[in-house]
Structure formats: C-alpha cells, structure tokens
Scaffold this motif. Sequence first.
Motif, short mmCIF file in Angstrom:
data_model
loop_
_atom_site.label_atom_id
_atom_site.label_comp_id
_atom_site.label_asym_id
_atom_site.label_seq_id
_atom_site.Cartn_x
_atom_site.Cartn_y
_atom_site.Cartn_z
N ARG A 113 0.84 -1.21 0.00
CA ARG A 113 0.00 0.00 0.00
C ARG A 113 0.87 1.25 0.00
N ALA A 114 1.92 1.25 0.83
CA ALA A 114 2.81 2.41 0.89
C ALA A 114 3.49 2.62 -0.46
N ALA A 115 3.84 1.52 -1.13
CA ALA A 115 4.47 1.63 -2.45
C ALA A 115 3.49 2.23 -3.45
N ALA A 116 2.25 1.73 -3.43
CA ALA A 116 1.24 2.24 -4.37
C ALA A 116 0.99 3.72 -4.14
N VAL B 123 9.52 -4.63 5.24
CA VAL B 123 8.12 -4.68 4.83
C VAL B 123 7.35 -5.84 5.46
N GLY B 124 8.03 -6.64 6.30
CA GLY B 124 7.30 -7.69 7.00
C GLY B 124 7.45 -9.07 6.39
N GLY B 125 8.28 -9.21 5.38
CA GLY B 125 8.55 -10.56 4.87
C GLY B 125 8.53 -10.68 3.36
N TYR B 126 8.70 -11.94 2.90
CA TYR B 126 8.84 -12.19 1.46
C TYR B 126 7.51 -12.19 0.74
N LEU B 127 6.41 -12.50 1.46
CA LEU B 127 5.10 -12.44 0.81
C LEU B 127 4.75 -11.00 0.48
N SER C 220 6.91 -8.62 0.18
CA SER C 220 7.91 -8.18 -0.81
C SER C 220 7.43 -8.49 -2.23
N ARG C 221 6.83 -9.70 -2.37
CA ARG C 221 6.34 -10.08 -3.70
C ARG C 221 5.18 -9.16 -4.11
N ARG C 222 4.34 -8.78 -3.14
CA ARG C 222 3.22 -7.88 -3.45
C ARG C 222 3.75 -6.52 -3.92
N ILE C 223 4.80 -6.05 -3.23
CA ILE C 223 5.39 -4.76 -3.62
C ILE C 223 5.98 -4.87 -5.03
N HIS C 224 6.66 -5.98 -5.28
CA HIS C 224 7.21 -6.22 -6.62
C HIS C 224 6.12 -6.12 -7.66
N ASP C 225 4.98 -6.78 -7.39
CA ASP C 225 3.88 -6.82 -8.37
C ASP C 225 3.27 -5.43 -8.57
#
Length: 356
Positions: A234-237, A255-259, A261-266
């Motif tokens: 959300r912060a990235a968006a 960011v709280g983990g790899y899951l 991180s993947r959301r931020i990537h997407d």
Amino acid sequence: MPLVSPFRTSFGVQTTRDLLLVRAETTETEGYGECGTIPAPLYSSEYTDGAIEVLRRFLVPAALAMPVPDPWLIAPALAPMRGHRMAKSALETAVLDAWLRERDLSLGGWLGAVHDRVPAGVSVGIMDSIAELLDAVEGYLDEGYQRIKLKIRPGWDLEPVRAVRERFGDDIPLQVDANTAYTLADAPILARLDRFGLLLIEQPLEEEDIRGHARLARLIRTPICLDESITSARAAADAIALGACSIVNIKPGRVGGYLESRRIHDVCVANDVPVWCGGMLESGLGRAANVALAAMPGFVLPGDTSASGRYYRTDLTEPFVLTDGRLTVPRGPGIGIAPIPEALDEVTVSTEWIPA
Ligand code: NPQ
Ligand code: MG
C-alpha cells in the motif's frame, strides 16, 4: 559477528553485526529467518532487544497457536500486533523456509524467480577521506561489482560523487543513499548532483515525508528511490501515485517478509517502476533469501545483495562469492542453505527455545 571494515551511514557507524535469527522446528524439518534490526532504533523504530521481546511475548505465541503453520496465514495471525515488521519478517520467513523444505520447493521457484544468477551491487559507507573512499571503490570494481552505491549525508555528498566520477568515469553505474539525512531546504544541493548522471538518489528525506519527496522530484532530475518509506505494498502504491518515487528498494525485513515483498514487486511492475533488492548486512541465511527474491522479473537494477566477504570474514553459511559480478540463486529446498553448526556456535551469545 565482526565486520571486515566499519560501515558508516548517515545514522551511525557499525563495526559489528548483532544478528537475531528465528529458527522454526517442525516434526519433519526446520526453517530459518533473519531479523534485520540493529541494537538501536536508528534505521527504523525497531531494535534488536525490542524484536526479541515482541517475538517472545506476542509473535511466537500467536504463531504457535495457529492450527497449522501455514505461511500465508502467519501475517494475518500477527496482524493484531501493530508494526514490528522486521520481527514479523524473521518469524514468517522461518515458517516459510520450513514449509518449502517439507515440500521440496525452492524459495526462488516459489516466488517466481526467472534468473539463476543475479547482478550484485555494493554499498560503500561514508569514509574519513576521499582517498580512502576511492581505494574502496576501486577494490569493489576490481572484484566485479556491477553498481556502486555511496552513502551520503550533508557535508559528504557532492565531493565524493565528483571524485568517483572523475576517477572512474561516467560509465560506472553509480547511485547514492542518504538514509533520510536531508530536508527540502537542501534541494539546491541535491540538484547539483544531477550533473553526475546518477541512477538514483535513495531516501533523501525522512520516512514519513511522502509529499516532500514528490515536491523534491520536481526540483531535481536524478530519479528518487525510496527505502525507509516503503513499508508495505500500500505504501508503495501511494508513493508511486503521489509521484514521490520512480524506483523502489525492496527489503523483506522492512516490509514484514517475502510475501509482502512479492506484493510490492507486483505493484511496482504494474506501474512500470523498477525495483532492486536492498540489504541489511545479512548473514548468508538472509542473503540466500534476498538473492532468490532479486531473481524475480521486476528486479531490473543490481541490488545491495553483495558477496558475504563484503561484510564478513567468516559467514554463518557457505559464503556467497561474486562470479562475473553475480551471485548464484540457491536451488535447494527452502532458502537452499543452512548455517554451518560450528560457525553458528562460534558467534552465538544466547538462544531461547519457546515450546509449542
Ligand atoms: C540501506 N543498507 O540501504 C541499508 C542501511 C543499513 C547496505 O546500505 C547494520 C549495519 C545493519 C549497517 C542495516 C545498506 C544495517 C546497516 C541497514 C545499514 O539504507
Ligand atoms: Mg537505503
């Protein structure tokens, strides 16, 4: 663990790394997560003793109370406890590592990695002299690092950047990281960096100042990359929508983990925003997971995933070694690497077991 050389940033100097590891044990296997905190809350509000406390009293009990340690359900189970993303990341990663090992799945494969090796950049601290800085940069370029990042702060910015450009030329990929050390009043100084053709300037202003970064983006030409400010997808968006950054540094601990991180990537890929993998001076355990993350398609810039030898004479794991400027993505189950028992015993100062 002692650092091979002092690492100075705008928020202080570190000569050792106090590592906090979370180890999850299941009936069949174990998993490791590394917590990126430092002893004092100088990079973010988290600090190592606080992470230990919140894990012991709140986060681990919540995870142990789950019917099954399902990696997707860890974050929701921990959500009632606000914040503490680095502590949560370490716990989620330990559970995820064990979960993947049980299913003989590699983290890279599970995340959607598309490369077997990732280009490595290097973060260079603030030094006592320009000469010392140039020697350090020369050494890293000789080792094959594909991108140089200079830590900067007011009073150590234009001169080191100019010196590196004059000595090594305009073609080496070069960027700077201020770790929030500037304010909007410094825009004229930061605009004078434009002539050096930097890839980006990382987190010039304080974490919460999204509007300030959006304003600064219209006053300087160097692309703004955010680190400390990007605490979630959300912060990235929001930062992207508000024009506060055009590049994002993804750090799983922050960011709280790899899951997440993947959301931020997407989110970033959907917005054509390049991402790269940040570093927190991890041991080989955190480094292994970061290298897998950095192999995802949107990670189009070299990250701070440097070789083990950048920070440590002896790593907790088999060392990550730079070959042709790249690190190899582990292919084994889970994070694909394990601590060397003797190395871990050598540096362990305390352990705590929390029974289910
Ligand atoms: C950054 N990392 O990108 C962070 C700053 C940072 C590689 O520059 C111990 C010592 C832990 C120094 C965590 C790099 C640290 C540290 C983060 C520096 O802003
Ligand atoms: Mg940074």
